[in-house]
Design an enzyme around this catalytic site. Structure first.
Site, PDB file in Angstrom:
ATOM      1  N   HIS A 156       0.833  -1.220   0.000  1.00 30.60           N
ATOM      2  CA  HIS A 156       0.000   0.000   0.000  1.00 30.60           C
ATOM      3  C   HIS A 156       0.866   1.269   0.000  1.00 30.60           C
ATOM      4  O   HIS A 156       0.423   2.325   0.455  1.00 30.60           O
ATOM      5  CB  HIS A 156      -0.960   0.033   1.197  1.00 30.60           C
ATOM      6  CG  HIS A 156      -1.779  -1.210   1.349  1.00 30.60           C
ATOM      7  ND1 HIS A 156      -2.939  -1.430   0.656  1.00 30.60           N
ATOM      8  CD2 HIS A 156      -1.578  -2.325   2.107  1.00 30.60           C
ATOM      9  CE1 HIS A 156      -3.440  -2.603   0.983  1.00 30.60           C
ATOM     10  NE2 HIS A 156      -2.631  -3.182   1.862  1.00 30.60           N
ATOM     11  N   SER A 277      15.788  21.085 -16.288  1.00 25.96           N
ATOM     12  CA  SER A 277      14.659  21.996 -16.456  1.00 25.96           C
ATOM     13  C   SER A 277      15.122  23.249 -17.179  1.00 25.96           C
ATOM     14  O   SER A 277      16.240  23.728 -16.967  1.00 25.96           O
ATOM     15  CB  SER A 277      14.083  22.370 -15.087  1.00 25.96           C
ATOM     16  OG  SER A 277      13.204  23.480 -15.193  1.00 25.96           O
ATOM     17  N   LYS A 283      17.227  21.151 -11.109  1.00 25.43           N
ATOM     18  CA  LYS A 283      16.452  19.944 -11.367  1.00 25.43           C
ATOM     19  C   LYS A 283      17.249  18.884 -12.111  1.00 25.43           C
ATOM     20  O   LYS A 283      18.045  19.172 -12.991  1.00 25.43           O
ATOM     21  CB  LYS A 283      15.200  20.280 -12.192  1.00 25.43           C
ATOM     22  CG  LYS A 283      14.164  21.144 -11.488  1.00 25.43           C
ATOM     23  CD  LYS A 283      13.474  20.394 -10.376  1.00 25.43           C
ATOM     24  CE  LYS A 283      12.623  19.257 -10.891  1.00 25.43           C
ATOM     25  NZ  LYS A 283      11.544  19.706 -11.806  1.00 25.43           N
ATOM     26  N   GLU A 290       9.963   8.085 -16.736  1.00 26.33           N
ATOM     27  CA  GLU A 290       8.671   8.754 -16.867  1.00 26.33           C
ATOM     28  C   GLU A 290       8.074   8.524 -18.247  1.00 26.33           C
ATOM     29  O   GLU A 290       6.865   8.266 -18.389  1.00 26.33           O
ATOM     30  CB  GLU A 290       8.830  10.255 -16.608  1.00 26.33           C
ATOM     31  CG  GLU A 290       9.067  10.610 -15.151  1.00 26.33           C
ATOM     32  CD  GLU A 290       9.255  12.102 -14.938  1.00 26.33           C
ATOM     33  OE1 GLU A 290       9.264  12.514 -13.771  1.00 26.33           O
ATOM     34  OE2 GLU A 290       9.390  12.853 -15.930  1.00 26.33           O
TER      35      GLU A 290
END
Length: 471
Positions: A156, A277, A283, A290
């Site tokens: 979970h 970024s 970043k 992704e």
């Protein structure tokens, strides 16, 4: 009429119809397979005495010249010639003259295109299995480096029990092994020859289908001509298998995204597999996992798309079936690209063992072992469960963890506690207590790594054997 099939028609095809129905924009990817199948077909026509050997030799010489031009990028494919078969035949006739028109004796574009796709997918499946093996190898390599690295195990997305990081990685090795096995098993259904089925009913020429199958390395031929030209089960099966591979890649991608975040900081992906970024210079984005996670949806879509095309088609061939190719090509490209990136991304990944250990030391994932400890002292499990629940609640209220408690504090909840509890609660003890086949104990994980390496070695032999056969 410029069309090779134009004798029955009194006017040319509407240009919009030509563009709408043409498949050359995508089935040109089958050019080499189309020539390969044609070479085997014309050789058979000569063997069976259907064409004189002089014509066979001329056609084969012409086909090889066309193939050289295809590989050199010198062929200009034309929408006016509709598909890869007509484009190749048109180029062949331009190369050797009218004798090139004899190539199509005893076959149809229906059985020809099916053959091309069998040849194409047969090769791609071997390549994809090899890429899956490379990914398994990368995961096993990381597992071997992390046999003593303890990390929280989750259910979970809540910390559940400590496990070895190697154990976690080996779960994906098992997933990808099943994926490779599914693709390997599908090979025998791909490796069947439809050529010789004609348009739908076979041919009046005395062809030898088994001879063609032998030349092309197929394991057999379709038993039924209707089935041969209308079957796309082998593509559906491939797309379903590919969807499962992408499911597993997506699950691993999600974990890599989480693990590489500041909140987890369990791993760091190599700079070569990340981007930055345009506005935030600090970043480092895990774009590869992704994007793999995102591209999973298009592979699912290709599977559903083909199933929908096939669901109401009467036998045998229908133009609808032209829609079988783009999704197959796209899935091959998507899956190949993902697997080519994943193995090196995993092998270069840095594991933050210190951060993982800190996470294990600051949670209650060893709580189950206290219950097992009390059960060993004679307390029924349900009562032990309640005792530990109250102990954990006490720790939360006091801002402590289980190993922070004194023996006196433990005894508030049960007189069965003694000094042994501190040894039981050590992460290493918790991990190694799971000493069952398939468990996370170090000895079990080491044995699992050995089994995984042996299985991979055996599986690689299949790739070598069938890769050579396909060539």
């Amino acid at each position: 009429m410029s069309k090779l099939w134009g004798g029955r028609f009194t006017k040319g095809t509407n240009k919009l119809v030509e563009e709408y129905t043409a498949s050359i924009g995508f089935d040109k990817a089958l050019a080499e397979e189309d020539v390969q199948g044609s070479l085997a077909h014309v050789t058979m026509l000569g063997k069976c005495g259907i064409l004189p050997q002089e014509d066979v030799d001329t056609i084969k010489n012409g086909l090889n010249k066309v193939l050289d031009k295809v590989r050199a990028g010198e062929i200009v494919f034309s929408v006016a010639d509709e598909d890869i078969h007509m484009n190749i035949e048109k180029n062949l006739i331009e190369e050797i003259g009218p004798v090139g028109g004899k190539l199509h004796t005893g076959r149809s574009r229906n059985d020809q295109v099916a053959t091309d796709m069998h040849l194409y997918l047969r090769n791609r499946v071997v390549e994809l299995v090899a890429l899956l093996h490379e990914l398994q190898d990368a995961l096993i390599g990381q597992a071997k480096d992390n046999v003593e690295t303890i990390v929280p195990g989750y259910t979970h997305l809540q910390r559940a029990q400590p496990i070895l990081f190697a154990h976690h990685l080996l779960a994906y090795v098992s997933m990808f092994r099943r994926d490779a096995e599914r693709l390997t098993d599908s090979y025998k259904r791909i490796n069947v020859l439809p050529l010789g089925a004609g348009a739908l009913a076979g041919t009046t020429f005395p062809i030898d289908r088994h001879f063609v199958a032998e030349q092309l390395g197929f394991g057999g031929v379709y038993e039924n001509s209707l089935d041969a030209v209308s079957d796309r089960d082998f593509i559906v099966e491939f797309l379903a298998n590919a969807a499962l591979v992408m499911t597993h890649l997506s699950r691993l991608s999600e974990e890599l995204v989480l693990w590489s975040s500041t909140e987890f900081s369990f791993v760091e992906l190599d700079d070569a597999f990340c981007t930055g970024s345009s506005i935030m210079p600090q970043k480092k984005n895990p774009d590869v996992p992704e994007l793999v996670r995102g591209k999973t949806g298009r592979v699912y879509g290709n599977l559903i798309g083909l199933l929908t095309v096939l669901k109401s088609l009467p036998l045998a061939y229908n133009k609808d079936m032209q829609e079988d190719k783009e999704g197959m090509f796209d899935t091959v490209a998507t899956l190949t690209g993902a697997l080519q990136l994943f193995a090196p991304m995993i092998s270069t990944m840095k594991v933050n063992k210190t951060r993982m250990r800190e996470a294990v030391n600051t949670d209650f994932s060893n709580a189950t072992d206290i219950a097992d400890f009390l059960v060993g002292k004679g307390l029924p499990f349900r009562q032990a469960h309640e005792v530990i629940g109250k102990t954990v609640l006490y720790c939360i209220n006091e801002g402590k963890f289980l190993l922070d408690l004194t023996l006196e504090e433990f005894k508030q909840f049960s007189p069965l506690f003694d000094d042994q509890i501190y040894a039981v609660l050590q992460p290493e003890a918790v991990v190694n207590a799971r000493n069952v086949y398939g468990g996370t104990a170090t000895v079990q994980v080491q044995a699992a790594i050995e089994r995984a390496e042996a299985a991979l070695l055996a599986a690689n032999e299949w790739v070598e054997q069938h890769g050579n056969a396909a060539q």
